[in-house]
Design an enzyme around this catalytic site. Structure first.
Site, short mmCIF file in Angstrom:
data_model
loop_
_atom_site.label_atom_id
_atom_site.label_comp_id
_atom_site.label_asym_id
_atom_site.label_seq_id
_atom_site.Cartn_x
_atom_site.Cartn_y
_atom_site.Cartn_z
N ASN A 8 47.20 41.20 49.26
CA ASN A 8 45.95 40.51 49.62
C ASN A 8 45.97 39.15 48.94
O ASN A 8 45.74 39.05 47.74
CB ASN A 8 44.78 41.38 49.14
CG ASN A 8 43.44 40.70 49.30
OD1 ASN A 8 43.33 39.66 49.96
ND2 ASN A 8 42.41 41.27 48.69
N LYS A 10 43.97 36.74 49.22
CA LYS A 10 42.63 36.20 48.97
C LYS A 10 42.58 34.72 49.38
O LYS A 10 43.25 34.34 50.34
CB LYS A 10 42.23 36.42 47.50
CG LYS A 10 42.42 37.89 47.09
CD LYS A 10 41.82 38.25 45.78
CE LYS A 10 42.04 39.73 45.50
NZ LYS A 10 41.42 40.18 44.27
N HIS A 95 36.11 44.70 51.08
CA HIS A 95 36.64 44.37 49.76
C HIS A 95 35.47 44.07 48.82
O HIS A 95 34.47 43.49 49.25
CB HIS A 95 37.59 43.17 49.86
CG HIS A 95 38.34 42.96 48.57
ND1 HIS A 95 37.77 42.34 47.49
CD2 HIS A 95 39.59 43.32 48.20
CE1 HIS A 95 38.65 42.33 46.50
NE2 HIS A 95 39.76 42.92 46.90
N GLU A 97 35.01 41.86 46.73
CA GLU A 97 34.63 40.45 46.66
C GLU A 97 33.75 40.07 47.86
O GLU A 97 32.85 39.23 47.74
CB GLU A 97 35.89 39.57 46.57
CG GLU A 97 36.51 39.68 45.17
CD GLU A 97 38.00 39.52 45.09
OE1 GLU A 97 38.62 39.02 46.06
OE2 GLU A 97 38.57 39.92 44.05
N GLU A 165 39.60 50.72 44.83
CA GLU A 165 39.75 49.57 43.94
C GLU A 165 38.56 49.51 42.97
O GLU A 165 37.50 48.97 43.33
CB GLU A 165 39.79 48.28 44.75
CG GLU A 165 40.94 48.21 45.73
CD GLU A 165 41.29 46.75 46.05
OE1 GLU A 165 42.43 46.37 45.81
OE2 GLU A 165 40.41 46.02 46.50
N GLY A 171 41.88 41.98 39.06
CA GLY A 171 42.15 40.68 38.43
C GLY A 171 41.94 40.65 36.93
O GLY A 171 41.91 39.58 36.32
N SER A 208 44.83 45.26 39.54
CA SER A 208 45.81 44.93 38.49
C SER A 208 47.12 45.71 38.62
O SER A 208 47.71 46.10 37.60
CB SER A 208 45.18 45.11 37.11
OG SER A 208 44.12 44.18 36.93
P1 PGA Z 1 44.44 42.28 41.76
O1 PGA Z 1 43.53 42.37 43.06
O2 PGA Z 1 45.76 42.94 42.07
O3 PGA Z 1 44.57 40.80 41.48
O4 PGA Z 1 43.71 43.00 40.67
C1 PGA Z 1 43.53 43.52 43.87
C2 PGA Z 1 42.59 43.36 45.03
O5 PGA Z 1 41.51 42.78 44.85
O6 PGA Z 1 42.89 43.78 46.16
#
Ligand code: PGA
Length: 246
Positions: A8, A10, A95, A97, A165, A171, A208
């Site tokens: 992803n 983003k 997601h 976000e 998640e 992140g 992560s």
């Molecule tokens: P990350 O993000 O691997 O940077 O923690 C995962 C995600 O949001 O899909």
């Protein structure tokens, strides 16, 4: 079944860097063996060049979001039909976000997932608790509610994938204990059983995932792959995760 490793991206990458990354992945998959199924989710405007860059490989490409309507007056949104028409194979919906930045509700996420299925796309539906919800001991209730409210009607295990998640792990470099991931995946599997037709729902872990922890995470029973953010932005890191698949 092969593990699905989904990148992803983003809101990262420009035309040049996005094409470079896709070409680097395409080159590796042409020259190296892997047991994994690989997908990338670039920012919307990058989808056509990325599709071209990986066109002669098994890597599939998807969108990061879609609208629940097929078309119409929705400035800034993208329809699942357009993603399919461009050549995408799937789309991520719900997601954390999107849920946080755009106040998306479970009902809207479900609508998006159903639009994706209607357009012939696979859909990755994301769920996961915040740190406050976890600290309050509500993680199981929260995730059950998200599963009940966000999964589309009419999905099958071939078209619907769930990504667990935990919001606090995205992140941050922090991850749940391995046994906690296993427990949440089996909770999701049980809860989704009546909602998604067929045996063998694929459930990805996200939050992560790095080359350094991918091997142990991908070996947890019930973890069918990973949704990777930060570590999907360099070919070396993403490939390190792909190579960690058992
Ligand atoms: P990350 O993000 O691997 O940077 O923690 C995962 C995600 O949001 O899909």
């Amino acid at each position: 079944m092969a593990k699905l490793i989904a990148g992803n991206w983003k809101m990262n990458g420009l035309l040049g860097s996005g094409k470079d990354l896709a070409q680097a992945l395409a080159k590796r998959i042409r020259s190296m063996e892997t047991n994994a199924e690989i997908a990338v989710f670039p920012p919307g405007p990058l989808i056509p060049p990325i599709l071209r860059a990986v066109s002669d490989t098994s890597i599939w490409v998807g969108g990061q979001d879609c609208h629940w309507n097929g078309a119409g007056a929705h400035t800034g949104d993208v329809s699942a039909q357009l993603l399919a028409d461009l050549g995408c194979s799937g789309v991520i919906v719900g997601h954390s976000e999107r849920r946080a930045d755009h106040a998306e509700t479970d009902g809207q996420v479900k609508g998006k997932a159903e639009a994706a299925l209607a357009a012939g796309l696979k859909v990755i539906v994301c769920v996961g608790e915040t740190e406050a919800e976890r600290d309050a001991g509500q993680m199981e209730t929260v995730v059950r509610t998200q599963i009940d409210g966000s999964l589309p009607s009419g999905g099958t295990v071939d078209t619907v994938i769930v990504a667990y998640e935990p919001v606090w792990a995205i992140g941050t470099g922090r991850t749940p204990y391995l046994d906690e991931i296993g427990v949440m995946h089996s909770l999701i599997r049980n809860r989704a059983a009546g909602l998604v037709l067929g045996e063998g729902l694929r459930i990805l872990y996200g939050g992560s995932v790095k080359p350094t922890n991918a091997k142990e995470i991908l070996r947890i029973p019930g973890v069918d792959g990973a949704l990777v953010g930060g570590a999907s932005l360099t070919a070396d890191d993403f490939w390190g995760i792909i190579e960690s698949c058992p």
